[in-house]
Structures are given as structure tokens and as C-alpha cells.
Design an enzyme around this catalytic site. Structure first.
Site, PDB file in Angstrom:
ATOM      1  N   CYS A 382       0.839  -1.196   0.000  1.00  0.00           N
ATOM      2  CA  CYS A 382       0.000   0.000   0.000  1.00  0.00           C
ATOM      3  C   CYS A 382       0.881   1.255   0.000  1.00  0.00           C
ATOM      4  O   CYS A 382       1.448   1.590  -1.025  1.00  0.00           O
ATOM      5  CB  CYS A 382      -0.986  -0.039   1.157  1.00  0.00           C
ATOM      6  N   HIS A 507      -3.669  -5.011   0.296  1.00  0.00           N
ATOM      7  CA  HIS A 507      -3.122  -5.547   1.556  1.00  0.00           C
ATOM      8  C   HIS A 507      -3.182  -7.076   1.551  1.00  0.00           C
ATOM      9  O   HIS A 507      -4.131  -7.659   2.074  1.00  0.00           O
ATOM     10  CB  HIS A 507      -3.904  -5.007   2.747  1.00  0.00           C
ATOM     11  N   GLU A 509      -1.691  -9.052   3.354  1.00  0.00           N
ATOM     12  CA  GLU A 509      -1.566  -9.623   4.704  1.00  0.00           C
ATOM     13  C   GLU A 509      -2.907 -10.042   5.301  1.00  0.00           C
ATOM     14  O   GLU A 509      -2.953 -10.842   6.231  1.00  0.00           O
ATOM     15  CB  GLU A 509      -0.854  -8.640   5.650  1.00  0.00           C
TER      16      GLU A 509
HETATM   17  N1  GLN Z   1      -1.977   6.740   2.708  1.00  0.00           N
HETATM   18  C1  GLN Z   1      -2.004   5.989   1.488  1.00  0.00           C
HETATM   19  C2  GLN Z   1      -3.341   6.125   0.775  1.00  0.00           C
HETATM   20  O1  GLN Z   1      -4.315   6.515   1.350  1.00  0.00           O
HETATM   21  C3  GLN Z   1      -1.694   4.536   1.753  1.00  0.00           C
HETATM   22  C4  GLN Z   1      -2.716   3.860   2.596  1.00  0.00           C
HETATM   23  C5  GLN Z   1      -2.239   2.575   3.194  1.00  0.00           C
HETATM   24  O2  GLN Z   1      -1.060   2.297   3.232  1.00  0.00           O
HETATM   25  N2  GLN Z   1      -3.148   1.798   3.742  1.00  0.00           N
HETATM   26  O3  GLN Z   1      -3.466   5.822  -0.380  1.00  0.00           O
END
Ligand code: GLN
Length: 538
Positions: A382, A507, A509
Site C-alpha cells: 500500500c 493488503h 496480509e
Molecule cells: N496513505 C495511502 C493512501 O491513502 C496509503 C494507505 C495505506 O497504506 N493503507 O493511499
């Protein structure tokens, strides 16, 4: 007829109620039952999505995009059942729906009260999971500790529900602490007695008492507690500290938890099959190799902020028969190349997990640069994927101030930018959430790891790879390895001519399991082991 089990906690918090609930889920599932776990949290936030990780730890995301308590991650990892929006309810969500109904005139002029209106709404929500899934058993964990003011309506709701679902279909488990007084060399049962008394005062007689303890509980203490707390002696279940959380279900089964739960609920106690799980724990306890992974993030003081990432690294280790040691690095401490190199050269692989806001960003970019230029395996999740893109833009494509508009709204190269539909939305519940499709590029690292052309992964972000820069990256050494076909969004990037440098906008995970490591975590660990072995021959 669905059976309902309610788990409450007593004496202190942090007893591992979530692990106990998840373990019970696995124990019952291994008897061939369909089990769903859920959690009811008495706090007033609508969900944990807007909470600081330091307050709450990780926010776990379900397939259908619910932002939930981290205990749901334990439930999914232990029972291997995908949970949903109805699996985590907070007092805030309950009140929100009641107050909306009140504004719409839904109470027809009546007074709206905690009993019956709030308790009715809690009970209605407690039955939803079973209606949606047809589960044989629903295990509901009540957040907080008995005696908290805010949990009272929840405790009242679980008292009432017994008569709604039938007394024979309902069981209460109370988990407490048995402190061991070293000086007196004695286990103390009084806190448990008091906590059970408190619960009884609220109208609930626990059927089973689980005791967290550092030392084994002797039969005399068990009998004493059984007598004072009105339960059978075999319903006193000790819950000793384990070397790994994954051993807890095996210990609980050995303690007879599954057997007494089945008896209390009138479920035929079938043969259990925990062979696969036992083999997994044995593999975990007997690694043949070891590997060190640097986790570079901004919430590193609280490891729970990255709980699922940590667990997934462990799963990747189990799949590779390797012990994984995680070295935690606060990215704010990486202020220049020398400190970054000195710190990261201790690691065989680098992971940069998710995060929000600009604090610590430059240190993460230094980590990505180190990984790219030193051929060290890198896994960006992410925010970590966005970092990989920014680093590439700055140092390979020479866009000096390239950034995400989250970090620098006036950058001349917004390689990561806000999705148009995200402009001006309110904060809570409006990220891009839940599972989306991703088509994989033939021959990419990701495609080989997944052994598939198309995958579904869970998301939680607001910013996105900026397609305006797509050509520049494509003509460079960044492979766009995965794209969401519906909206043409870049979901995976890979560094070409590098052993393993993969960034994913989603994600992974949240979908890894101890006995079925997520393919990307499995391959990241494999690449890190290969890196270590290569270094060893130098
Ligand atoms: N802050 C970044 C976004 O909103 C990444 C978000 C995250 O890592 N969950 O796109």
C-alpha cells in the site's frame, strides 16, 4: 438451530480473548461444524477506521470492505472463514442506527432508551451473522472488561438473548486472570471469584471459566473455583502462556474445551481433526533456516499496528521452513544514506507496510532506494508500493520532487494522486475498501507467485498510481505487473532486473493463513533467504 457462545473478559484487559475466541472457533470447526466468529465492541467510534494505530493497533479489512478490530484477523487466520460487515459492531454503530431511525420518526413518538431500544438493536445485530452464513455455531466476543460502564448494554443484551435463542442454544465463557504470587508461591483465585460475582450480578452465570495463567493450575484450585463460581470442575479451563499463539488451540483442545462446550450446548461431540494445524505448528517450531527482515514503518513502537503483516511474514517463514526475525526500524531515523545503509545491511529483505500522512516518508524512500540499488528483496504494501513508485520517479526518471499529493499537494510530479471520486469526501468509511479484481501481467513475479491470471485482494487507501505517468514508467525499468480491469488502476509494480522488488496497492496480509501463506509473502521470504545465502558465499 444455531448455537451461540459469548465470551466476556474479567479482571484485566489484554488477556488474549481474541486468541481464545479464535482458538475455540478452530476447535469446533475441526469437529466439522460451520463456525463464525464476531466481535462486539462497546466504544463509540462507528468503526476503528479513523483511529490512530497507536490507540487501536491495526485496522483489519474484510472482503466486503468493513474496517474492523484486529481480533477479526485472528478469527480469519484460525478458522479460515472470511468475515463481513456484520462481524464487528461497535456501540457507535448501534447508536447511529437508532438515532437515524429516531430522526426519521421510526419510534412513532416513543421514548428511546438503552433498554429496550439499544439492547434490541445489539441483539438484532448479534443474530445477523448466523442468518447470513447459516453457521452452526456463532462465537461472539464482547470487547472490554466486565465492570466497564460502557459494556453494560452489551452484557444485558447477551443476558436477554439466551431466552430469545433458547437456553439450550447459548453458552457463556468468562476469561479471567489467575495471578501467581511469587513470594507466596501461590495462584490467586480471588480476582476471578470477584469478576464472576460481578457477572452474576448482571444476570449471567458463566458455563465455562477460562483462566489465563503463567503456571499450571492444580486440581485443588480448580475445585475451589468450581465450587465458588457454580460450574463443573471440568469447565474450569486453564489457558497457559504459549510459545506461539498458533499452539493455543491445541492446548485448549487438550484441556477439554471442545468437549465441555459441546456438552453445554448439546452438540454431539464428534471426532476432531487438527492434524494439519498440528503439523503446521511443528513446522513452525522446527525451522531449518533463518532469515532477517527489516520492517520500516512509522508506527513501529506498537507492533500491533502491523499485526497481520507480522503474522504473514511468519506464515511465509513456515512455508519456507525458516525462522523469521523481524528488525523494526522507525523510518524517521533514516535521515541520510549512511544511517539507512548501516541499519538495513543487517537485513536479508525489507518490507515497507501501509501508513497514512507524511511523517517518516523520506526515510522509507531511502529504504526503497537502498533495496533497489543493492538488489535486496523489497516488499512494499500500500504506502510501501507508493514509496517504491516515488523512489523510482525521483532517482530513475529524474523527477526530483516526485511525490504523492498526500505528502506534498504542490509537487510538480504527482506520481501518486487522489482518485477523482475521493475529492472532498468525509473521513470515516470512505477509503477504497474491500476486495477488487486485479489482472496479472504474464511472466511477472506476481503472476508466477499466484500461479493465476487474475486475483482478488483487499484494499484500504485513498491515493493511487497516477496513470498520467504510465508511459514514463512503462518505458523505464518499472513493470506494471497488475491492473484493476474495471478502472484501469495500477495495483502491482515490480522492479525489472532485480531479484525481488514488488509493490502492491492492496493488503495481501489480510488473506494469509498460517497453514497457507499468502503467495507474495511466501515468495518474498524465499527471495530473502536466497539473498542471505548469496551473501553467505561472498
Ligand atoms: N496513505 C495511502 C493512501 O491513502 C496509503 C494507505 C495505506 O497504506 N493503507 O493511499
Amino acid at each position: 438451530m444455531t448455537k451461540y457462545i459469548f465470551i466476556t473478559g474479567g479482571v484485566v484487559s489484554s488477556l488474549g480473548k481474541g486468541i481464545a475466541a479464535a482458538s475455540l472457533g478452530l476447535i469446533l470447526k475441526s469437529r466439522g461444524l460451520k463456525v463464525i466468529n464476531q466481535k462486539f465492541d462497546p466504544y463509540l467510534n462507528i468503526d476503528p477506521g479513523t483511529m490512530n494505530p497507536y490507540q487501536h493497533g491495526e485496522v483489519f479489512v474484510t472482503d466486503d470492505g468493513a474496517e474492523t478490530d484486529l481480533d477479526l484477523g485472528h478469527y480469519e487466520r484460525f478458522t479460515d472463514e472470511n468475515l463481513s460487515q456484520s462481524s464487528n459492531t461497535t456501540a457507535g454503530r448501534v447508536y447511529l442506527s437508532i438515532l437515524n431511525k429516531e430522526r426519521e420518526g421510526g419510534f412513532h413518538g416513543g421514548t428511546v432508551q438503552v433498554i429496550p431500544n439499544v439492547t434490541d438493536e445489539i441483539r438484532r445485530r448479534m443474530l445477523l451473522s448466523a442468518q447470513e452464513t447459516g453457521a452452526d455455531v456463532v462465537i461472539t466476543e464482547i470487547g472490554g472488561t466486565i465492570g466497564d460502564i460502557e459494556s453494560l448494554p452489551f452484557v444485558e443484551a447477551i443476558r436477554q438473548i439466551k431466552y430469545e435463542v433458547g437456553v439450550e442454544n447459548c453458552a457463556y465463557i468468562h476469561l479471567t486472570l489467575m495471578p501467581y504470587m511469587k513470594k507466596a508461591q501461590e495462584l490467586k483465585s480471588k480476582p476471578t471469584q470477584h469478576s464472576v460475582k460481578e457477572l452474576q450480578g448482571l444476570g449471567i452465570q458463566p458455563d465455562i471459566i477460562m483462566l489465563r495463567s503463567e503456571v499450571p493450575i492444580d486440581s485443588g484450585t480448580r475445585e475451589k473455583l468450581a465450587l465458588f463460581c457454580n460450574v463443573n470442575a471440568d469447565c474450569i479451563i486453564q489457558n497457559l502462556n504459549a510459545k506461539s499463539i498458533y499452539e493455543v488451540p491445541l492446548m485448549m483442545e487438550q484441556e477439554g474445551l471442545g468437549k465441555v462446550v459441546c456438552r453445554v450446548l448439546g452438540i454431539e461431540d464428534r471426532q476432531t481433526d487438527l492434524t494439519e494445524w498440528t503439523n503446521m505448528v511443528n513446522r513452525f517450531y522446527n525451522p531449518k533456516k533463518s532469515v532477517t527482515i527489516a520492517l520500516v514503518g512509522k508506527y513501529v513502537e506498537l507492533h500491533d499496528a502491523y499485526l497481520s503483516v507480522v503474522e504473514s511474514l511468519i506464515h511465509g517463514g513456515i512455508a519456507n521452513e525458516a525462522e523469521v526475525t523481524i528488525k523494526w526500524f522507525d523510518s524517521e531515523e533514516f535521515t541520510d544514506e549512511a544511517t539507512t545503509v548501516a541499519a538495513l545491511s543487517q537485513a536479508d529483505g525489507i518490507i515497507v507496510p501501509g501508513g497514512f500522512g507524511d511523517r517518516g516518508i523520506e526515510g522509507m524512500i531511502l529504504a526503497a532506494q537502498y533495496a533497489r540499488t543493492h538488489n535486496v528483496p523489497y516488499f512494499g504494501i500500500c504506502l510501501g508500493m507508493q514509496i517504491q513508485v516515488i523512489e523510482h520517479a525521483r532517482h530513475v526518471l529524474h523527477m526530483e520532487d516526485a511525490n504523492s499529493t498526500e505528502m506534498n499537494p504542490t509537487t510538480t510530479h504527482p506520481v501518486i494522486d487522489l482518485m477523482p471520486d475521493q475529492n472532498g469526501v468525509v473521513l470515516g468509511g470512505t477509503l477504497r475498501l474491500g476486495k477488487f479484481r486485479c489482472a496479472l501481467t504474464e511472466g511477472s513475479i506476481a503472476q508466477k507467485a499466484y500461479e493465476s491470471q487474475e486475483i482478488w485482494e483487499r484494499h484500504r487507501h485513498r491515493y493511487e498510481f497516477n496513470n498520467k505517468y504510465r508511459k514514463e514508467f512503462e518505458n523505464s525499468t518499472l513493470l506494471l505487473a497488475g491492473v484493476n480491469p474495471e478502472r484501469n488502476l495500477v495495483e502491482i509494480v515490480e522492479q525489472k532486473n532485480h531479484p525481488w522488488m514488488v509493490g502492491v496497492q492492496f493488503h495481501p496480509e489480510f488473506k494469509s493463513r498460517p497453514n497457507r501463506a499468502h503467495p507474495l509473502f511466501r515468495e518474498f521470504i524465499a527471495a530473502s533467504i536466497a539473498n542471505k545465502e548469496k551473501e553467505g558465499t561472498k
